[in-house]
Write a protein that holds these residues in place. Structure first.
Motif, short mmCIF file in Angstrom:
data_model
loop_
_atom_site.label_atom_id
_atom_site.label_comp_id
_atom_site.label_asym_id
_atom_site.label_seq_id
_atom_site.Cartn_x
_atom_site.Cartn_y
_atom_site.Cartn_z
N THR A 1 0.84 -1.20 0.00
CA THR A 1 0.00 0.00 0.00
C THR A 1 0.88 1.25 0.00
OG1 THR A 1 -1.68 -1.20 1.26
CG2 THR A 1 -1.84 1.19 1.24
N THR A 2 0.61 2.17 -0.92
CA THR A 2 1.42 3.39 -1.02
C THR A 2 0.58 4.66 -0.89
OG1 THR A 2 1.27 3.31 -3.44
CG2 THR A 2 3.20 2.28 -2.42
N GLY A 3 -0.55 4.72 -1.58
CA GLY A 3 -1.35 5.94 -1.60
C GLY A 3 -1.79 6.39 -0.23
N GLN A 4 -2.27 5.46 0.59
CA GLN A 4 -2.74 5.83 1.93
C GLN A 4 -1.59 6.22 2.85
OE1 GLN A 4 -3.68 2.97 0.39
NE2 GLN A 4 -5.89 3.14 0.11
N VAL A 5 -0.42 5.64 2.64
CA VAL A 5 0.76 6.03 3.44
C VAL A 5 1.13 7.48 3.13
CG1 VAL A 5 3.22 5.61 3.83
CG2 VAL A 5 1.63 3.68 3.66
N GLU A 6 1.12 7.84 1.86
CA GLU A 6 1.43 9.22 1.47
C GLU A 6 0.39 10.19 2.00
OE1 GLU A 6 1.63 8.86 -2.74
OE2 GLU A 6 3.57 7.80 -2.74
N LEU A 7 -0.89 9.80 1.98
CA LEU A 7 -1.94 10.66 2.54
C LEU A 7 -1.71 10.87 4.03
CD1 LEU A 7 -4.70 12.09 2.46
CD2 LEU A 7 -5.78 9.84 2.79
N LEU A 8 -1.37 9.82 4.74
CA LEU A 8 -1.13 9.93 6.18
C LEU A 8 0.08 10.80 6.46
CD1 LEU A 8 -1.69 9.28 9.08
CD2 LEU A 8 -0.73 7.00 8.73
N GLN A 9 1.12 10.67 5.71
CA GLN A 9 2.31 11.51 5.90
C GLN A 9 1.97 12.98 5.70
OE1 GLN A 9 4.90 9.51 3.09
NE2 GLN A 9 6.04 8.49 4.73
N ALA A 10 1.15 13.28 4.69
CA ALA A 10 0.74 14.66 4.45
C ALA A 10 -0.09 15.19 5.62
CB ALA A 10 -0.05 14.76 3.14
N ALA A 11 -0.97 14.35 6.16
CA ALA A 11 -1.80 14.76 7.29
C ALA A 11 -0.95 14.99 8.54
CB ALA A 11 -2.87 13.71 7.56
N LEU A 12 0.03 14.12 8.78
CA LEU A 12 0.92 14.29 9.93
C LEU A 12 1.73 15.58 9.80
CD1 LEU A 12 2.26 10.64 10.36
CD2 LEU A 12 0.57 11.81 11.79
N ALA A 13 2.15 15.89 8.58
CA ALA A 13 2.92 17.12 8.36
C ALA A 13 2.08 18.35 8.66
CB ALA A 13 3.42 17.16 6.91
N GLU A 14 0.76 18.25 8.45
CA GLU A 14 -0.13 19.37 8.73
C GLU A 14 -0.57 19.40 10.20
OE1 GLU A 14 -3.42 19.91 6.17
OE2 GLU A 14 -2.21 20.09 4.36
N GLY A 15 -0.18 18.38 10.97
CA GLY A 15 -0.52 18.36 12.39
C GLY A 15 -1.92 17.89 12.70
N ILE A 16 -2.56 17.16 11.79
CA ILE A 16 -3.91 16.65 12.04
C ILE A 16 -3.82 15.47 13.01
CG2 ILE A 16 -5.97 15.62 11.00
CD1 ILE A 16 -5.23 17.02 8.39
N PRO A 17 -4.53 15.49 14.13
CA PRO A 17 -4.51 14.35 15.06
C PRO A 17 -4.93 13.06 14.36
CG PRO A 17 -5.54 16.25 16.09
CD PRO A 17 -5.36 16.60 14.64
N TYR A 18 -4.24 11.98 14.68
CA TYR A 18 -4.48 10.71 13.97
C TYR A 18 -4.69 9.57 14.96
CZ TYR A 18 -3.54 6.44 11.35
OH TYR A 18 -3.63 5.17 10.81
#
Length: 382
Positions: A238-255
């Motif tokens: 899986t690659t697409g969801q990993v990249e989405l999560l990395q972008a969200a973490l960079a923006e500081g969105i709680p996960y």
């Protein structure tokens, strides 16, 4: 009562079990795994994480409470095949609408009964989960074995797209709405957004193909938090969801992530993943929460795990990552957390199922931890 049709279960290492056809007649292929739960077979069957797997029930007597319309965890049965020792002759429960056998037949799920599931489970524990087939149409074990060995393996399989929702939908908050969460459906179980809704969270369930723009469009000013669900397949594929999560973490969105969401969180942080010998599947797995020292009895369904160090934090581009939960049976990583340099929690995940359908409710506090995480983020922005 008619005589059941003979059936075969053939494992890829050549082991053969003879039994009776159960559910739909025909032929099916998948990865043979075992589930140690004594109850909750309806939730197990409808868990999308079992897509392309033949599930062996270690409990000898299965089907006694029948099937109802309240307990399914998704829109259909997902198991590739079903193996039981002693199916119930009659369903008896005040909520039962039909028998398990009838439901399997109606949904085209090929099964086998009357085999020694204890011997099969011991074999899988010793040799590991492996490809298998069930057939009530093929009488030659060698011919079936050839087809098993030509079938697809679970390693390298990207399966989230096969089980995700086609359209986004909303599960409204119960009572006063406190937060809005974007939940990426990688094989989500119905009880998960329900547990969040109970805590005042409006859950926007998005398809597995959701983009960062789709995520940011949730809510009036974007989501208060991001959630990744459980699901089937190999996290390394899986690659697409990993990249989405990395972008969200960079923006500081709680996960917050569960199961497959834990594995993808690990990959987003730079850790590897690997396939377990026979996995954890059942509702009786002991896990320690290393942040509190408490031991929980938990519900599991995973064949892959995160390869992260247990002895200290790891620096990542998003903060300090560490193992928060560990399985007491085998020291497998069962949870991760990400903190800022000052120690504030930014994101976390667990490998097991705190929604516990079916299973114990020891880990329900994790949904409260997600609420606290989002509340702290809002306070920090105020």
């Amino acid at each position: 009562m008619s005589t059941p049709r003979p059936a075969l279960l053939v494992l890829e290492d050549g082991r053969v079990f003879h039994g009776d056809a159960y559910g739909a007649e025909g032929q099916t292929f998948g990865e043979a795994v075992f589930n140690t739960g004594m109850t909750g077979y309806q939730e197990t069957l409808t868990d999308p994480s079992y897509h392309r797997q033949i599930v062996v029930m270690t409990a000898p007597h299965v089907g006694n409470t029948g099937m109802n319309d309240e307990d399914p965890e998704s829109r259909r049965i997902w198991v590739a095949g079903y193996v039981v020792r002693d199916p119930a002759r009659r369903a008896s429960n005040w909520r039962s609408l039909r028998s398990l056998d009838d439901e399997l037949r109606e949904q085209g799920v090929v099964g086998i009964s009357g085999i020694d599931t204890r011997a099969l489970t011991r074999h899988l524990r010793e040799r590991g989960a492996m490809r298998a087939a069930i057939s009530s149409t093929e009488t030659d074990p060698q011919a079936l074995l050839g087809r098993v060995r030509a079938s697809a393996e679970m390693a390298g399989a990207d399966l989230a797209a096969a089980v995700t929702t086609e359209q986004a939908y909303v599960v409204p908050a119960r009572g006063t709405k406190r937060f809005t969460v974007a939940a990426v459906d990688l094989g989500i179980k119905t009880m998960t957004p329900h547990r969040m809704a109970e805590r005042g969270i409006e859950v926007h369930v998005l398809p597995a193909t959701a983009s960062l723009a789709d995520l940011q469009a949730v809510g009036d000013d974007g989501p208060d938090g991001l959630f990744f669900s459980n699901g089937p397949g190999d996290p390394a594929a899986t690659t697409g969801q990993v990249e989405l999560l990395q972008a969200a973490l960079a923006e500081g969105i709680p996960y917050f992530g569960i199961c497959f969401g834990n594995q993808l969180f690990g990959r987003a942080l730079g850790f590897g993943t690997y396939k377990l010998k026979y996995g954890h599947r059942g509702i009786n797995q002991p896990v320690m929460d290393r942040t509190t020292g408490k031991v929980e009895v938990t519900a599991h369904n995973h064949g892959f795990a995160v390869d992260a160090p247990l002895d200290g934090p790891t620096s990542t581009p998003y903060g300090e990552a560490s193992v928060s939960h560990v399985c007491l049976n085998d020291d497998v990583v069962e949870g991760l957390e990400l903190r800022e340099a000052g120690g504030r929690l930014k994101a976390f995940s667990v490998q097991y199922h705190p929604e516990a359908a079916a299973g114990p409710h020891d880990a329900a506090y994790l949904f409260d931890r997600f609420v606290d995480l989002m509340a702290a983020q809002k306070e920090g922005q105020a």
